[in-house]
Design a protein around this motif. Structure first.
Motif, short mmCIF file in Angstrom:
data_model
loop_
_atom_site.label_atom_id
_atom_site.label_comp_id
_atom_site.label_asym_id
_atom_site.label_seq_id
_atom_site.Cartn_x
_atom_site.Cartn_y
_atom_site.Cartn_z
N GLU A 438 35.86 35.81 32.83
CA GLU A 438 36.35 34.84 32.94
C GLU A 438 37.10 35.06 34.34
N ALA A 439 37.49 36.09 34.61
CA ALA A 439 38.82 36.83 35.33
C ALA A 439 37.93 36.84 36.97
N VAL A 440 36.54 37.02 36.96
CA VAL A 440 35.47 36.63 37.75
C VAL A 440 35.98 34.73 38.77
N TRP A 441 35.29 34.16 37.13
CA TRP A 441 35.17 33.04 37.63
C TRP A 441 36.70 32.53 38.18
N ARG A 442 37.73 32.88 37.06
CA ARG A 442 39.48 32.62 37.63
C ARG A 442 39.98 33.03 39.26
N LEU A 443 39.61 33.79 39.51
CA LEU A 443 39.73 34.63 40.81
C LEU A 443 38.41 33.30 41.95
N ALA A 444 37.46 32.78 41.76
CA ALA A 444 36.84 32.18 42.17
C ALA A 444 37.73 30.53 42.80
N TRP A 445 37.73 30.30 41.59
CA TRP A 445 39.00 28.95 41.36
C TRP A 445 40.61 29.29 42.17
N ALA A 446 40.99 30.37 42.51
CA ALA A 446 42.32 30.75 42.70
C ALA A 446 41.86 30.60 44.59
N LEU A 447 41.36 31.13 44.92
CA LEU A 447 40.92 31.16 46.04
C LEU A 447 40.37 29.99 47.09
N SER A 448 39.70 28.78 45.91
CA SER A 448 39.22 27.94 46.58
C SER A 448 40.16 26.51 48.20
N THR A 449 40.80 25.98 46.85
CA THR A 449 41.67 26.02 48.71
C THR A 449 41.96 26.47 49.62
N PHE A 450 42.87 27.87 49.54
CA PHE A 450 42.92 28.61 51.20
C PHE A 450 41.57 28.38 51.57
N HIS A 451 40.70 28.88 50.31
CA HIS A 451 39.08 29.58 51.52
C HIS A 451 38.88 27.62 52.50
N GLN A 452 39.09 26.16 51.46
CA GLN A 452 38.58 25.31 52.24
C GLN A 452 39.44 24.59 53.52
N ARG A 453 41.20 25.82 53.42
CA ARG A 453 42.37 25.34 54.56
C ARG A 453 40.73 26.14 55.82
N ARG A 454 41.38 27.42 55.14
CA ARG A 454 41.21 27.95 56.36
C ARG A 454 39.12 28.61 56.64
N GLU A 455 38.74 27.35 56.18
CA GLU A 455 37.26 27.42 56.86
C GLU A 455 36.74 28.88 56.43
N HIS A 456 36.81 29.52 55.38
CA HIS A 456 36.33 30.48 55.14
C HIS A 456 35.17 30.63 54.15
N HIS A 457 34.20 30.03 54.70
CA HIS A 457 32.57 28.99 53.79
C HIS A 457 32.28 30.05 53.33
N HIS A 458 31.48 31.39 53.69
CA HIS A 458 31.09 32.36 53.56
C HIS A 458 31.57 33.29 52.76
N ASP A 459 32.47 33.33 53.06
CA ASP A 459 33.57 34.28 51.72
C ASP A 459 33.36 33.30 50.47
N ALA A 460 33.78 32.11 50.72
CA ALA A 460 33.71 30.93 49.59
C ALA A 460 32.45 30.96 48.72
N LEU A 461 31.24 31.28 49.22
CA LEU A 461 30.21 31.11 48.91
C LEU A 461 29.39 32.10 48.26
N ALA A 462 30.34 33.53 48.34
CA ALA A 462 30.28 34.80 47.86
C ALA A 462 30.97 34.60 46.49
N VAL A 463 32.51 33.81 46.57
CA VAL A 463 33.36 33.98 44.92
C VAL A 463 32.26 32.88 44.39
N TRP A 464 31.93 32.21 44.91
CA TRP A 464 30.81 31.30 44.31
C TRP A 464 30.08 31.54 43.19
N GLN A 465 29.42 32.60 43.61
CA GLN A 465 27.99 32.68 43.68
C GLN A 465 28.66 33.69 42.55
#
Length: 699
Positions: A438-465
């Protein structure tokens, strides 16, 4: 007084017999065979030596320079190199003692024994020496008084070892080396403290080149990799050089692979502790309490490249006051560096050693509890930051309480996420290793807006995998649906269109099977972006209208506004400017009603683009500048850069070339700051065209 009344015989007068010639000790060990760099440190020692009072007189105090640093950093090498370069300044001799404060024996030299050794070297009769330390020190000070001598006190652990060995005469100079800061020397005796850091990259390369000669020059890539893996640590580099010399048939590239795979094992030695980096580092822990050793070990397994005080409190499970005291001991022992921003970091090899201590010496429940505390701290604070960045996003169940210092506003949240982004990525990996799905999933969720605004697409892919894997262990099917939606978005942004579409249709199917209309709406929303990236605005519009229908049915006003803006945006691209303007104005009204600053900015940008396409350049400029002001207030650099880019086209439409140049230069700088090379190159080409007389800069 004796008086002679009568003298018989001849009178002879003899000159007084000269006393014994003072011994001139030459105790310095040989200068280091291979010594590179450290020019600024050598210059600092020179400067301390030749410093005089304003009137030109020599200082009335003994010059003491204390060289500090972690084990193996080169303190003794520097002291000896400087001493041998300055022998001419000390014609009356040099004294040297290894006080063994940090050594294989674990038995530091007693000050009294060191003083006796010095007195013997100075010619004193060992049998006639006093027994007490104070008397020995007084005799020693008398023996060196007025003499130009250098006293090197190497490897000191405590001020108690050093103070009895300090001369009283300002003609003497003292060099002290040790791993710990010695406050007494600085406070009471005015010692000049010189803290050694690792070598520069050029110095490290020179060290390996000097030792390995043609092998290092023949394979500069492997040499550079070895330097990086050693972290430019002098002893680590010397050990690797020794291994290369004693194993001449092993290519440097192979040694680099071995070092990368085995790390500290490669830098260890079974029979020679002084040639083993782990052994050398271990000597620093002998004087620690159990709490201090435990803190050192736990810092080795903390997620992220460094740690701030609030996170350190949670990791160590201590009160702020106790944690500060422990951290100060580690800092004074040269095992922890405190940066100007108040954060603490370890050299990579020191950190690896600390982690090995944690895994081999700390009980598993102690490690687990510390890891749970630090993961909960990062998760709780990131969740709070995410809610500040995107308050209208559908919330997940609140994170269980964890003591933290959460951000207090939008800008604070963005700054916190910027600083702690690598820590949050590492915390997710830690949570995964602990089976905390659950913590793994929640951390991905908590980073979503930041990743989108900063366009950290590779990091977004990694956390959601990671989140997708964790979702398979969670009871809520929406977790898997959201993970697929987010993975689809990340793949789309990285140009992997087919995979993005596949994942998003999986999400639609999964949401449909569970009658989850909310996630169906979000899957359609993400599909609009997928098709936008492919410039298929017709398909994007279809999904935008479907998302709008679903969000209206769900009575989700913030997401209704998002979908309205999307419909307006894609309608504009398809030439239906009236529909576009109508939908965007509706979106703007909803966003303003719900105080969504980022939504307002996005919609103002859309309205500016619609005005530009309609040829209403003055209105476009007005809308773009309003959007730009909000983006700047929010700290959203990438959307601001995109708005500046589009604003330049509107200025150009009015023939305002100077204004166009100004805003495109701003956009170029923002793209460069954020590392967006492709966008920066596009703006740079447009600026070049603008500067070419007679050419249109539009694209």
């Amino acid at each position: 007084m004796v008086q002679a009344q009568s003298v018989h015989g001849d009178l002879h007068v003899y000159a007084a017999q000269p006393g014994p010639v003072p011994a001139v000790p030459r105790q310095l060990p040989a200068s280091p065979a291979v010594f590179t760099g450290r020019m600024s440190e050598l210059a600092a020692l020179d400067h301390a030596l030749i410093a005089t009072t304003p009137g030109g007189r020599e200082s009335a105090a003994v010059l003491i320079s204390a060289i500090g640093g972690v084990g193996g950093i080169g303190k003794t090498w520097l002291a000896l190199a400087w001493a041998h370069r300055n022998l001419h300044r000390f014609p009356h001799g040099q004294l040297f003692v290894d006080l063994q404060g940090f050594s294989p024996s674990g038995r530091p030299v007693e000050a009294a024994d060191a003083v006796r050794g010095f007195l013997h070297s100075l010619g004193a009769d060992p049998d006639g020496l006093p027994s007490g330390l104070d008397a020995l020190s007084a005799l020693y000070r008398s023996s060196v008084a007025g003499r130009r001598m250098l006293i090197v006190l190497d490897n000191a652990a405590t001020a108690e070892q050093v103070v009895p060995l300090l001369p009283g005469s300002p003609t003497c100079t003292v060099l002290v080396t040790g791993r710990t800061t010695l406050p007494t020397l600085i406070d009471r005796y005015g010692a000049h403290h010189l803290q050694l850091d690792v070598l520069t990259h050029d110095e490290a390369r020179e060290l390996l080149t000097t030792r390995l000669d043609q092998r290092a020059e023949a394979d500069p890539e492997a040499t550079g990799e070895l330097i990086g893996l050693c972290g430019r640590h002098p002893l680590a580099l010397a050990i690797i050089a020794r291994q290369a010399i004693t194993r001449p048939r092993v290519p440097l590239a192979e040694l680099a692979v071995e070092l990368g795979d085995l790390a500290l094992e490669v830098l260890d030695h079974d029979t020679d502790p002084a040639g083993s980096l782990p052994a050398v580092l271990s000597w620093s822990l002998r004087h620690f309490t159990g709490r201090q050793r435990r803190a050192f070990a736990l810092l080795g397994i903390a997620p992220g490249p460094d740690i701030g005080l609030p996170a350190a409190y949670r990791l160590l499970g201590l009160s702020p006051a106790d944690a500060r005291r422990v951290l100060r001991v580690l800092e004074d022992s040269s095992l922890l560096d405190r940066r100007p921003d108040g954060r603490y970091s370890m050299h990579d090899l020191v950190r690896a050693y600390a982690a090995s201590i944690a895994h081999h010496s700390l009980p598993e429940p102690v490690r687990r509890a510390a890891s749970d505390r630090i993961v909960d701290f990062y998760l709780h604070t990131a969740h709070t930051a995410e809610r500040l960045l995107n308050p209208h996003r559908e919330p997940i169940r609140p994170v269980p309480g964890s003591r933290s210092r959460p951000p207090t506003g939008h800008a604070d949240a963005l700054d916190w996420l910027e600083v702690h982004h690598p820590h949050l990525l590492a915390a997710q990996r830690t949570a995964a290793s602990l089976g905390r799905h659950e913590a793994v999933w929640r951390l991905a969720w908590a980073l979503s807006t930041f990743h989108q605004r900063r366009e950290h697409h590779h990091d977004a892919l990694a956390v959601w995998q990671g989140a997708a894997e964790a979702a398979s262990h969670l009871p809520d099917p929406a977790a898997g649906t959201i993970a697929r939606e987010r993975l689809g978005r990340a793949h789309a942004e990285l140009g992997r269109h087919e995979e993005a579409v596949r994942l998003l249709h999986q999400a639609l199917d999964l949401a449909g099977r569970h009658d989850d209309r909310t996630q169906q709406a979000h899957a359609h929303r993400v599909l609009t972006r997928v098709w936008e990236i492919r410039n298929d605005h017709q398909r994007a519009l279809v999904h935008a209208r479907e998302a709008l229908r679903l969000f209206r049915d769900l009575a989700e006003p913030a997401w209704v506004a998002n979908a309205l803006n999307s419909v307006g945006w894609f309608s504009a691209h398809l030439g239906d400017h009236g529909t576009a303007r109508d939908h965007c104005r509706q979106a703007l009204e909803v966003y303003r009603h719900h105080s969504s600053a980022s939504g307002v900015a996005d919609t103002l940008h859309s309205l500016g683009y619609i005005d530009f396409l309609s040829g209403n350049h003055h209105d476009a400029i007005s809308h773009y500048r309003q959007a730009l002001a909000v983006y700047r207030d929010l700290g959203y650099s990438i959307p601001a850069a995109g708005t500046l880019h589009d604003l330049g086209h509107s200025h150009l439409g009015l023939g305002q070339r100077d204004e166009t140049r100004a805003v495109w230069n701003e956009a170029l700088e923002l793209y460069r700051q954020q590392g967006h090379r492709t966008a920066a190159d596009r703006v740079r080409r447009q600026l070049d065209k603008l500067l070419s007389a007679g050419h249109d800069a539009t694209i």
